[in-house]
Scaffold this active site. Structure first.
Site, PDB file in Angstrom:
ATOM      1  N   GLY A 198       0.813  -5.206   0.844  1.00 52.42           N
ATOM      2  CA  GLY A 198      -0.599  -5.356  -0.103  1.00 52.42           C
ATOM      3  C   GLY A 198       0.030  -5.840  -1.397  1.00 52.42           C
ATOM      4  O   GLY A 198      -0.954  -6.416  -2.269  1.00 52.42           O
ATOM      5  N   ALA A 208       1.023  -1.241  -0.040  1.00 59.37           N
ATOM      6  CA  ALA A 208       0.065   0.147  -0.048  1.00 59.37           C
ATOM      7  C   ALA A 208       0.773   1.267   0.126  1.00 59.37           C
ATOM      8  O   ALA A 208       1.901   1.323   0.297  1.00 59.37           O
ATOM      9  CB  ALA A 208      -0.873  -0.222   1.272  1.00 59.37           C
TER      10      ALA A 208
HETATM   11  N1  CAA Z   1       4.580   3.344  -0.565  1.00 58.79           N
HETATM   12  C1  CAA Z   1       4.831   4.576  -0.990  1.00 58.79           C
HETATM   13  N2  CAA Z   1       6.088   4.883  -1.363  1.00 58.79           N
HETATM   14  C2  CAA Z   1       6.889   3.646  -1.637  1.00 58.79           C
HETATM   15  C3  CAA Z   1       6.437   2.517  -1.202  1.00 58.79           C
HETATM   16  C4  CAA Z   1       5.372   2.289  -0.456  1.00 58.79           C
HETATM   17  N3  CAA Z   1       4.753   1.134  -0.276  1.00 58.79           N
HETATM   18  N4  CAA Z   1       7.541   1.593  -1.560  1.00 58.79           N
HETATM   19  C5  CAA Z   1       8.540   2.544  -2.191  1.00 58.79           C
HETATM   20  N5  CAA Z   1       8.016   3.695  -2.185  1.00 58.79           N
HETATM   21  C6  CAA Z   1       8.852   4.895  -2.945  1.00 58.79           C
HETATM   22  C7  CAA Z   1      10.052   5.209  -1.810  1.00 58.79           C
HETATM   23  O1  CAA Z   1       9.575   6.495  -1.053  1.00 58.79           O
HETATM   24  C8  CAA Z   1      10.751   5.730  -2.803  1.00 58.79           C
HETATM   25  O2  CAA Z   1      10.191   7.445  -3.350  1.00 58.79           O
HETATM   26  P1  CAA Z   1      11.146   8.552  -3.175  1.00 58.79           P
HETATM   27  O3  CAA Z   1      12.098   8.232  -4.664  1.00 58.79           O
HETATM   28  O4  CAA Z   1      10.188   9.601  -3.693  1.00 58.79           O
HETATM   29  O5  CAA Z   1      11.983   8.614  -1.873  1.00 58.79           O
HETATM   30  C9  CAA Z   1      10.622   5.152  -4.170  1.00 58.79           C
HETATM   31  O6  CAA Z   1       9.456   4.433  -3.879  1.00 58.79           O
HETATM   32  C10 CAA Z   1      12.033   4.269  -4.239  1.00 58.79           C
HETATM   33  O7  CAA Z   1      12.085   3.581  -2.868  1.00 58.79           O
HETATM   34  P2  CAA Z   1      13.595   3.068  -2.165  1.00 58.79           P
HETATM   35  O8  CAA Z   1      14.458   4.151  -2.479  1.00 58.79           O
HETATM   36  O9  CAA Z   1      13.080   2.777  -0.920  1.00 58.79           O
HETATM   37  O10 CAA Z   1      13.853   1.880  -3.094  1.00 58.79           O
HETATM   38  P3  CAA Z   1      14.687   0.503  -3.092  1.00 58.79           P
HETATM   39  O11 CAA Z   1      14.885  -0.132  -4.060  1.00 58.79           O
HETATM   40  O12 CAA Z   1      15.992   0.916  -1.945  1.00 58.79           O
HETATM   41  O13 CAA Z   1      13.743  -0.169  -1.711  1.00 58.79           O
HETATM   42  C11 CAA Z   1      11.600  -1.232  -1.218  1.00 58.79           C
HETATM   43  C12 CAA Z   1      12.450  -0.735  -2.129  1.00 58.79           C
HETATM   44  C13 CAA Z   1      12.264  -2.699  -0.173  1.00 58.79           C
HETATM   45  C14 CAA Z   1      10.255  -1.803  -1.805  1.00 58.79           C
HETATM   46  C15 CAA Z   1      11.280  -0.068  -0.175  1.00 58.79           C
HETATM   47  O14 CAA Z   1      11.052   0.980  -0.810  1.00 58.79           O
HETATM   48  C16 CAA Z   1      10.449  -0.517   0.997  1.00 58.79           C
HETATM   49  O15 CAA Z   1      10.571  -1.170   1.870  1.00 58.79           O
HETATM   50  N6  CAA Z   1       8.956   0.045   0.702  1.00 58.79           N
HETATM   51  C17 CAA Z   1       8.069  -0.294   1.700  1.00 58.79           C
HETATM   52  C18 CAA Z   1       7.419  -1.547   1.460  1.00 58.79           C
HETATM   53  C19 CAA Z   1       6.490  -1.841   2.600  1.00 58.79           C
HETATM   54  O16 CAA Z   1       6.700  -1.328   3.679  1.00 58.79           O
HETATM   55  N7  CAA Z   1       5.327  -2.231   2.342  1.00 58.79           N
HETATM   56  C20 CAA Z   1       4.168  -2.579   3.175  1.00 58.79           C
HETATM   57  C21 CAA Z   1       3.135  -1.216   2.933  1.00 58.79           C
HETATM   58  S1  CAA Z   1       1.946  -1.312   4.145  1.00 58.79           S
HETATM   59  C22 CAA Z   1       0.596  -2.169   3.223  1.00 58.79           C
HETATM   60  O17 CAA Z   1       0.896  -2.991   2.513  1.00 58.79           O
HETATM   61  C23 CAA Z   1      -0.392  -2.419   4.080  1.00 58.79           C
HETATM   62  C24 CAA Z   1      -1.422  -3.375   3.930  1.00 58.79           C
HETATM   63  O18 CAA Z   1      -1.543  -4.512   4.402  1.00 58.79           O
HETATM   64  C25 CAA Z   1      -2.305  -3.184   2.503  1.00 58.79           C
END
Ligand code: CAA
Length: 259
Positions: A110, A67
């Protein structure tokens, strides 16, 4: 200027490719993308040309990173009660067509729950599955606490949810989270191989079989077997059943008509 779309769609020989395309945010699922997924799903559901729906991520880095955390931050308690992402994934599970998640790259939160809502999951070596919601002080809320346990068992699901660890495609295949594990270059070929096997079957039987498994899974055996029996009774009334059995006897390929 054309509004930016986060979902690309394409039909290729009966396969509806639904591609999540918000690469700059690792294909994070915001409300706009979720609405577009739902629109695409409705279109695929209605189309007679579509036999199988494949969900995949654009960009090679991510299937979907969960998400959208920026939107999540502003959300109030009662907003978690609307159907939202969980409702959409339920709709995907209930879809009459077969759904395949083709997973490459990050498949988190998600995103992982989206893959879990699909009927079949194919992962590449580069796939990274995880439910990291607890890191954010929330829980998996789009079916993850329920579907993951049903797919890989309660112990392994609890381990993944409580530690928030990521597992790769090979490990996902070993524990049954995905059915197939392939090299990235082999993904398209594998999708087509699996889809073409399914597309040779009759659409009515596909739908009945899929729902019998999904709906029967959480019921007591007696009721679930009754669902199976009623579904079979519907199948027995179809022209496709006559065609399928006749084709076998005549030693030819069946030509199902969805009737
Ligand atoms: N939401 C919003 N933005 C996100 C995102 C997310 N879930 N995941 C990545 N992004 C964005 C980052 O903020 C970043 O944006 P900026 O360039 O503007 O800073 C861009 O995508 C690239 O991200 P990273 O620099 O972090 O890229 P990376 O390759 O180093 O890492 C990743 C990739 C491991 C996916 C890392 O971005 C990450 O950990 N993301 C979050 C994952 C997460 O926690 N997901 C669960 C969300 S909650 C949920 O899903 C609830 C549910 O049950 C429905």
């Amino acid at each position: 200027m054309e509004p930016v779309s986060y979902v690309d769609v394409e039909i290729q020989q009966g396969i509806y490719f639904l591609t999540l395309n918000r690469m700059e945010a690792r294909n994070a699922l915001d409300t706009k993308m979720l609405a577009e997924i739902e629109g695409a799903l409705d279109e695929a559901e209605k189309s007679q040309d579509v036999k199988v729906i494949v969900v995949q991520g654009a960009g090679g880095k991510s299937f979907a990173a969960g998400a959208d955390i920026k939107q999540l931050q502003a959300r109030k308690p009662l907003e978690a009660l609307v159907p939202g992402m969980q409702g959409l994934y339920q709709k995907i599970e209930n879809c009459s067509k077969v759904t395949i998640a083709a997973v490459d790259g990050y498949t988190l939160g998600g995103g992982c729950e989206l893959a879990l809502a699909c009927d079949i999951r194919i992962a590449t070596k580069n796939a990274k599955f995880g439910l990291p919601e607890l890191n954010l002080g929330i829980i998996p809320g789009a079916g993850g606490t329920q579907r993951l346990a049903r797919v890989i068992g309660k112990g392994r699901a609890l381990d993944m949810i409580l530690t928030g660890k990521m597992i790769d495609g090979e490990e996902a295949e070993r524990i049954g989270l995905v059915t197939y594990y392939v090299e990235r270059e082999e993904l398209k070929e594998k999708i087509e191989e699996v889809a073409s096997q399914i597309m040779r079957k009759g659409p009515v039987a596909i739908q009945l079989a899929k729902h019998a498994v999904h709906k029967g899974y959480d019921l007591d055996m007696e009721t679930a077997l009754w669902i199976e029996k009623l579904s079979q009774s519907i199948a027995f009334g179809t022209e496709d059943k006559q065609e399928g059995t006749t084709a076998f006897i005549e030693k030819r390929q069946a030509e199902f008509q969805n009737k």
